[in-house]
Write a protein that holds these residues in place. Structure first.
Motif, PDB file in Angstrom:
ATOM      1  N   VAL A 178     -56.059 -25.088  31.514  1.00 26.13           N
ATOM      2  CA  VAL A 178     -56.979 -24.072  30.853  1.00 26.13           C
ATOM      3  C   VAL A 178     -58.219 -24.567  30.380  1.00 26.13           C
ATOM      4  O   VAL A 178     -59.236 -24.020  30.378  1.00 26.13           O
ATOM      5  N   GLY A 179     -58.208 -25.807  29.524  1.00 23.14           N
ATOM      6  CA  GLY A 179     -59.341 -26.291  29.025  1.00 23.14           C
ATOM      7  C   GLY A 179     -60.469 -26.788  30.117  1.00 23.14           C
ATOM      8  O   GLY A 179     -61.603 -26.317  30.016  1.00 23.14           O
ATOM      9  N   ALA A 180     -59.825 -27.176  31.277  1.00 24.81           N
ATOM     10  CA  ALA A 180     -60.791 -27.497  32.280  1.00 24.81           C
ATOM     11  C   ALA A 180     -61.163 -26.390  33.018  1.00 24.81           C
ATOM     12  O   ALA A 180     -62.392 -26.258  33.424  1.00 24.81           O
ATOM     13  N   ALA A 181     -60.477 -25.621  33.249  1.00 24.23           N
ATOM     14  CA  ALA A 181     -61.026 -24.061  33.857  1.00 24.23           C
ATOM     15  C   ALA A 181     -62.140 -23.540  33.031  1.00 24.23           C
ATOM     16  O   ALA A 181     -63.291 -22.880  33.472  1.00 24.23           O
ATOM     17  N   ILE A 182     -61.798 -23.527  31.623  1.00 28.55           N
ATOM     18  CA  ILE A 182     -63.177 -22.876  30.887  1.00 28.55           C
ATOM     19  C   ILE A 182     -64.449 -23.810  30.944  1.00 28.55           C
ATOM     20  O   ILE A 182     -65.394 -23.096  30.800  1.00 28.55           O
ATOM     21  N   VAL A 183     -64.113 -25.048  30.686  1.00 27.27           N
ATOM     22  CA  VAL A 183     -65.331 -25.862  30.910  1.00 27.27           C
ATOM     23  C   VAL A 183     -65.967 -25.419  32.286  1.00 27.27           C
ATOM     24  O   VAL A 183     -67.178 -25.332  32.275  1.00 27.27           O
ATOM     25  N   ARG A 184     -65.419 -25.299  33.317  1.00 24.15           N
ATOM     26  CA  ARG A 184     -66.022 -24.880  34.604  1.00 24.15           C
ATOM     27  C   ARG A 184     -66.767 -23.639  34.449  1.00 24.15           C
ATOM     28  O   ARG A 184     -67.788 -23.386  34.991  1.00 24.15           O
ATOM     29  N   ALA A 185     -66.163 -22.570  33.667  1.00 24.04           N
ATOM     30  CA  ALA A 185     -66.805 -21.280  33.461  1.00 24.04           C
ATOM     31  C   ALA A 185     -67.941 -21.312  32.715  1.00 24.04           C
ATOM     32  O   ALA A 185     -68.843 -20.417  32.804  1.00 24.04           O
ATOM     33  N   LEU A 186     -68.019 -22.451  31.818  1.00 23.37           N
ATOM     34  CA  LEU A 186     -69.126 -22.349  30.800  1.00 23.37           C
ATOM     35  C   LEU A 186     -70.241 -23.249  31.624  1.00 23.37           C
ATOM     36  O   LEU A 186     -71.317 -23.101  30.660  1.00 23.37           O
ATOM     37  N   ALA A 300     -53.073 -17.036  34.988  1.00 18.58           N
ATOM     38  CA  ALA A 300     -53.885 -18.097  35.655  1.00 18.58           C
ATOM     39  C   ALA A 300     -54.988 -18.845  34.932  1.00 18.58           C
ATOM     40  O   ALA A 300     -55.887 -17.898  34.432  1.00 18.58           O
ATOM     41  N   PRO A 301     -54.953 -20.057  34.875  1.00 22.40           N
ATOM     42  CA  PRO A 301     -56.058 -20.643  34.245  1.00 22.40           C
ATOM     43  C   PRO A 301     -57.675 -20.218  34.618  1.00 22.40           C
ATOM     44  O   PRO A 301     -58.506 -20.008  33.704  1.00 22.40           O
ATOM     45  N   PRO A 302     -58.042 -19.970  35.934  1.00 21.22           N
ATOM     46  CA  PRO A 302     -59.229 -19.385  36.253  1.00 21.22           C
ATOM     47  C   PRO A 302     -59.618 -17.965  35.563  1.00 21.22           C
ATOM     48  O   PRO A 302     -60.477 -17.695  35.066  1.00 21.22           O
ATOM     49  N   VAL A 303     -58.483 -17.261  35.624  1.00 20.00           N
ATOM     50  CA  VAL A 303     -58.516 -15.971  34.926  1.00 20.00           C
ATOM     51  C   VAL A 303     -58.824 -15.790  33.333  1.00 20.00           C
ATOM     52  O   VAL A 303     -59.637 -15.084  32.967  1.00 20.00           O
ATOM     53  N   ILE A 304     -57.850 -16.873  32.908  1.00 19.73           N
ATOM     54  CA  ILE A 304     -58.072 -17.091  31.495  1.00 19.73           C
ATOM     55  C   ILE A 304     -59.565 -17.459  31.146  1.00 19.73           C
ATOM     56  O   ILE A 304     -60.067 -16.891  30.374  1.00 19.73           O
ATOM     57  N   ALA A 305     -59.913 -18.346  31.891  1.00 17.15           N
ATOM     58  CA  ALA A 305     -61.383 -18.827  31.782  1.00 17.15           C
ATOM     59  C   ALA A 305     -62.294 -17.932  31.719  1.00 17.15           C
ATOM     60  O   ALA A 305     -63.418 -17.569  30.966  1.00 17.15           O
ATOM     61  N   ALA A 306     -62.316 -16.988  32.861  1.00 17.62           N
ATOM     62  CA  ALA A 306     -63.326 -15.964  32.889  1.00 17.62           C
ATOM     63  C   ALA A 306     -63.074 -15.037  32.021  1.00 17.62           C
ATOM     64  O   ALA A 306     -64.196 -14.326  31.454  1.00 17.62           O
ATOM     65  N   SER A 307     -62.269 -14.648  31.478  1.00 17.76           N
ATOM     66  CA  SER A 307     -61.980 -13.607  30.421  1.00 17.76           C
ATOM     67  C   SER A 307     -62.490 -14.142  28.875  1.00 17.76           C
ATOM     68  O   SER A 307     -63.367 -13.537  28.356  1.00 17.76           O
ATOM     69  N   VAL A 308     -62.346 -15.354  28.813  1.00 17.78           N
ATOM     70  CA  VAL A 308     -62.704 -16.241  27.610  1.00 17.78           C
ATOM     71  C   VAL A 308     -64.384 -16.245  27.763  1.00 17.78           C
ATOM     72  O   VAL A 308     -65.038 -16.022  26.728  1.00 17.78           O
ATOM     73  N   ALA A 309     -64.772 -16.663  28.852  1.00 14.14           N
ATOM     74  CA  ALA A 309     -66.212 -16.773  29.011  1.00 14.14           C
ATOM     75  C   ALA A 309     -66.893 -15.557  28.834  1.00 14.14           C
ATOM     76  O   ALA A 309     -68.048 -15.614  28.040  1.00 14.14           O
TER      77      ALA A 309
END
Length: 324
Positions: A178-186, A300-309
């Motif tokens: 999830v951390g890696a997905a958030i980094v990509r989203a940001l 799913a990590p990419p979905v969590i990342a998009a939501s957090v971003a």
């Protein structure tokens, strides 16, 4: 983020939205870099951008080094219905401007002020917040004005172009999926990210330009060193470490936003443990857990990342509006 700062192979023209009146696709200070075959970033698309790219490529083809400063009404002549007026500055990336861009690449997390002459021989300079010349022409005026402001010196007009560091500073604890997905989203958003984990092998070989990796066994020290109003995201591999970080963050003054990954059950457990350790319930209530926008439940990590971003963008814009 800031693709226009990417080093271009061959001749290039920097296009800057120098001034805006009324409604326009992008704000004053927006930039794009145009080469003979590529374009980095955007000034808003549409016919304005197509015309700007044509002008830039004309300058490249003819070797025109003189700065152009042109007015574009966003009406029928450009086929755009914004209704405002945009002034664009076109600068051939010659020796002096190339040096300024190189200095800016090294200052992504620091505020800089660029001034560029819009008449006469090409000249530009870069200054830091103290007015120290960092690159470019020593004869340029030192002026920390606002974007699009003009100043006069030595019989010439100079455009003031602040290139400010992102105001959003994110400390992300945890290099898991999830951390890696958030980094990509940001990666393309207006923020600086410090990505923290004790496990060096968890980080990818390359990270986005707005990300700094910190490998440390004592991540709490980075909480203490973070700038005021920073954004904190906690999602490590250890609940014990998560709690230590939560306590360190809640002990800080001027926390911009603090999110902990987990369910409502996880939140209740953390609240119970931190209350037992004497932490003010009012401070605990500022902790966001679960993180992400309500209604998005996919794990799913990419979905969590998009939501957090998206959640962070909403929060950052609200904070910026409150300041202004």
């Amino acid at each position: 983020m800031n693709e226009w700062l990417t080093a271009a192979a061959g001749p290039a023209v920097l296009v800057t939205v120098a001034r805006v009146e009324g409604s326009a696709p992008r704000a004053t200070g927006t930039k794009m870099l145009v080469t003979a075959g590529t374009q980095l970033d955007t000034i808003g698309g549409g016919h304005l951008e197509l015309r700007a790219v044509d002008i830039a490529r004309e300058m490249i083809a003819t070797g025109e080094a003189t700065v152009r400063y042109e007015r574009f009404p966003l009406g029928p002549s450009l086929g755009q219905c914004c209704g405002g007026v945009v002034w664009l500055a076109f600068e051939f990336v010659g020796f002096e401007l190339a040096g300024v861009l190189e200095a800016l690449r090294a200052r992504r997390r620091q505020d800089s002020w660029r001034v560029t002459a819009i008449d006469g021989a090409p000249a530009c300079a870069l200054f830091d917040g103290d007015g120290t010349l960092l690159a470019g022409s020593a004869s340029a005026p030192v002026d920390k004005g606002t974007a699009g402001q003009m100043t006069a010196a030595a019989g010439r007009r100079w455009l003031i172009d602040p290139v400010l560091a992102p105001r959003a500073n994110v400390l992300l604890f945890g290099a898991g999926h999830v951390g890696a997905a958030i980094v990509r989203a940001l990666a393309e958003l207006p923020c600086s990210v410090t990505w923290v984990d004790e496990r060096d092998d968890m980080f990818p070989a390359g990270v986005p330009a707005n990300v700094t990796v910190e490998v440390t066994d004592t991540p709490e020290t980075l909480v203490a060193l973070a700038p005021p109003e920073a954004t904190y995201l906690v999602m490590t591999h250890s609940h014990t470490l998560d709690q230590r970080l939560c306590e360190a963050i809640l002990a800080r003054e001027r926390v911009g936003w603090f999110g902990l990954i987990g369910s409502k059950t996880n939140r209740a457990q953390f609240e119970h443990r931190m209350t037992a350790r004497g932490i003010d319930p009012a401070r605990i209530a500022t902790m966001v857990c679960p993180i992400g926008l309500p209604g998005i439940n996919d794990k799913a990590p990419p979905v969590i990342a998009a939501s957090v971003a998206a959640q962070l963008l909403i929060m950052w814009q609200a904070q910026a509006a409150a300041v202004t």
